[in-house]
Design a protein around this motif. Structure first.
Motif, short mmCIF file in Angstrom:
data_model
loop_
_atom_site.label_atom_id
_atom_site.label_comp_id
_atom_site.label_asym_id
_atom_site.label_seq_id
_atom_site.Cartn_x
_atom_site.Cartn_y
_atom_site.Cartn_z
N GLN A 218 -9.31 38.47 32.92
CA GLN A 218 -10.48 37.97 33.61
C GLN A 218 -10.95 36.69 32.91
N PRO A 219 -11.21 35.61 33.68
CA PRO A 219 -11.64 34.35 33.05
C PRO A 219 -12.81 34.56 32.08
N GLY A 220 -12.67 34.00 30.91
CA GLY A 220 -13.70 34.11 29.89
C GLY A 220 -13.64 35.38 29.07
N GLU A 221 -12.64 36.24 29.34
CA GLU A 221 -12.50 37.48 28.59
C GLU A 221 -11.10 37.56 27.97
N ASP A 222 -10.97 38.34 26.91
CA ASP A 222 -9.69 38.42 26.20
C ASP A 222 -9.32 39.88 25.92
N PRO A 223 -8.61 40.51 26.86
CA PRO A 223 -8.20 41.90 26.63
C PRO A 223 -7.03 42.04 25.67
N LEU A 224 -6.53 40.93 25.12
CA LEU A 224 -5.38 40.97 24.21
C LEU A 224 -5.77 40.62 22.78
N GLY A 225 -7.05 40.74 22.47
CA GLY A 225 -7.51 40.43 21.13
C GLY A 225 -7.07 41.45 20.09
N PRO A 226 -7.40 41.21 18.82
CA PRO A 226 -6.94 42.09 17.74
C PRO A 226 -7.52 43.50 17.80
N MET A 227 -8.66 43.66 18.45
CA MET A 227 -9.28 44.99 18.61
C MET A 227 -9.57 45.22 20.08
N ARG A 228 -9.53 46.47 20.47
CA ARG A 228 -9.87 46.78 21.85
C ARG A 228 -11.36 46.58 22.06
N THR A 229 -11.72 45.85 23.11
CA THR A 229 -13.12 45.56 23.42
C THR A 229 -13.36 45.84 24.90
#
Length: 371
Positions: A244-255
């Motif tokens: 989703q634009p402006g979001e990062d589901p692939l970051g180092p921690m689940r958010t």
């Protein structure tokens, strides 16, 4: 007794049908049925096409969104002068199903003893929905149908109409449903019910009037349901694995950051919670679980073979909720089948609502068959 008056075209109307005894023996007191109509009744009152909506649909099959209707008509473009459902020839009536939340008696409706029906509202079968619709039509002075047409839950109702009252139905068009609920359908639909009933704001079904609503549970149910309504190819073409634009589901921690498809499902959940009652969702989902045209009729194939009403069957090739093989089974075993038609669509189950040109051709062929 004089028949009840029809409302202006495309405007809400209602009729009182009194107490209803369900197939399982429960009593629903003082039932009211909401409906809309398009076109005029002829002098013989035998030009009615009964249109049956799906699970979260309602009687507003045609027309814009407005004060009385939170969404546009679910079959806009199909109904009108010179359209497939030609209002110059037919009177189209669409009723809101018993157990619903758009004017017909359901869990959120006032109980005769006070408060809302809530947990006191009985379980209902598809046959009960037909019993109530028939009572409503008779209150309008309609005792014969030129046709009954429906998809999904509406298709189950159309099929039951043809089996329960064959002498009153000239023909039936059954879209995107099977002869009974499969184990897969019951399993995934029961999971949706459990999402809602597990919400702390469900309050055992008696949340009406408390200021609390089980929207979180209803949202979870809708997310799962919507995945069964749409096609895998369609969703992947639209969203793939994009964030989703402006979001990062692939970051180092689940958010809480989401993939695009998650945002889409959140949107669908919010839209449904804004317009539909969770109690009605539970009731009508359970109604689908109870769908079985073979019950008490010697089994599925005997029930279908005994059908005398000319019936056309159609389904969507990518439907995972009611796979096309279920429509093939109907067509193969119906005693008076007008034919089987396939809707080619990447959209899945909702193809009967989205593939306008193909469905219009099917409806026109169905209404002209044998004439």
């Amino acid at each position: 007794m004089h028949p009840a008056q029809l409302p202006p075209e495309g405007r809400p109307g209602s009729v009182a049908v009194g107490d209803v005894v369900t197939e399982a023996g429960a009593v629903i007191a003082d039932v009211t049925v909401a409906f809309e109509r398009w076109g005029r009744l002829n002098a013989e009152r035998d030009n009615v096409i009964l249109l049956e909506h799906a699970l979260t649909g309602d009687a507003h099959a045609c027309g814009p969104a407005g004060e009385d209707h939170p969404t546009p008509g679910w079959w806009n473009g199909m109904i009108g002068s010179g359209r497939a459902l030609d209002t110059d020839r037919y009177c189209i009536i669409c009723t809101n199903v018993i157990g619903g939340c758009r004017g017909t008696t359901g869990p959120g409706s006032p109980h005769p003893d006070g408060g809302a029906w809530g947990s006191r509202f009985p379980a209902i079968s598809v046959r009960d929905t037909v019993t109530v619709e028939r009572a409503a039509l008779r209150a309008l002075g309609v005792t014969r149908l030129a046709a009954v047409i429906g998809g999904s839950l509406g298709g189950a109702r159309a099929l039951e109409w043809s089996l329960m009252h064959p002498e009153e139905v000239d023909r039936a068009l059954v879209l995107c449903v099977g002869a009974r609920a499969s184990a897969w359908q019951i399993g995934i639909q029961s999971a949706q019910i459990q999402f809602i009933e597990s919400d702390p704001d469900w309050l055992g079904g008696d949340y009406h009037g408390t200021g609390r609503t089980p929207d979180r549970g209803l949202g979870f149910a809708r997310r799962v349901a919507h995945l069964t309504y749409r096609g895998e190819l369609e969703l992947d073409d639209r969203f793939g694995a994009a964030a989703q634009p402006g979001e990062d589901p692939l970051g180092p921690m689940r958010t809480a950051d989401r993939f695009q498809v998650e945002s889409y499902l959140d949107h669908q959940a919010d839209k449904l919670a804004a317009r539909f009652d969770a109690g009605s969702y539970v009731t009508l989902t359970d109604t689908l679980n109870r769908h079985d045209i073979g019950r008490g009729r010697g089994g599925l194939n005997d029930a279908l073979a005994a059908s005398t009403v000319p019936t056309m069957v159609a389904g969507v090739d990518t439907d995972i909720l009611y796979p096309f093989h279920q429509q093939e089974h109907l067509a193969r075993n119906l005693g008076n089948c007008l034919g089987l038609r396939r809707i080619d669509s990447p959209t899945g189950h909702d193809g009967f609502l989205t593939e306008f040109d193909q469905v219009e051709d099917i409806v026109l062929e169905f209404l002209d068959a044998g004439r």
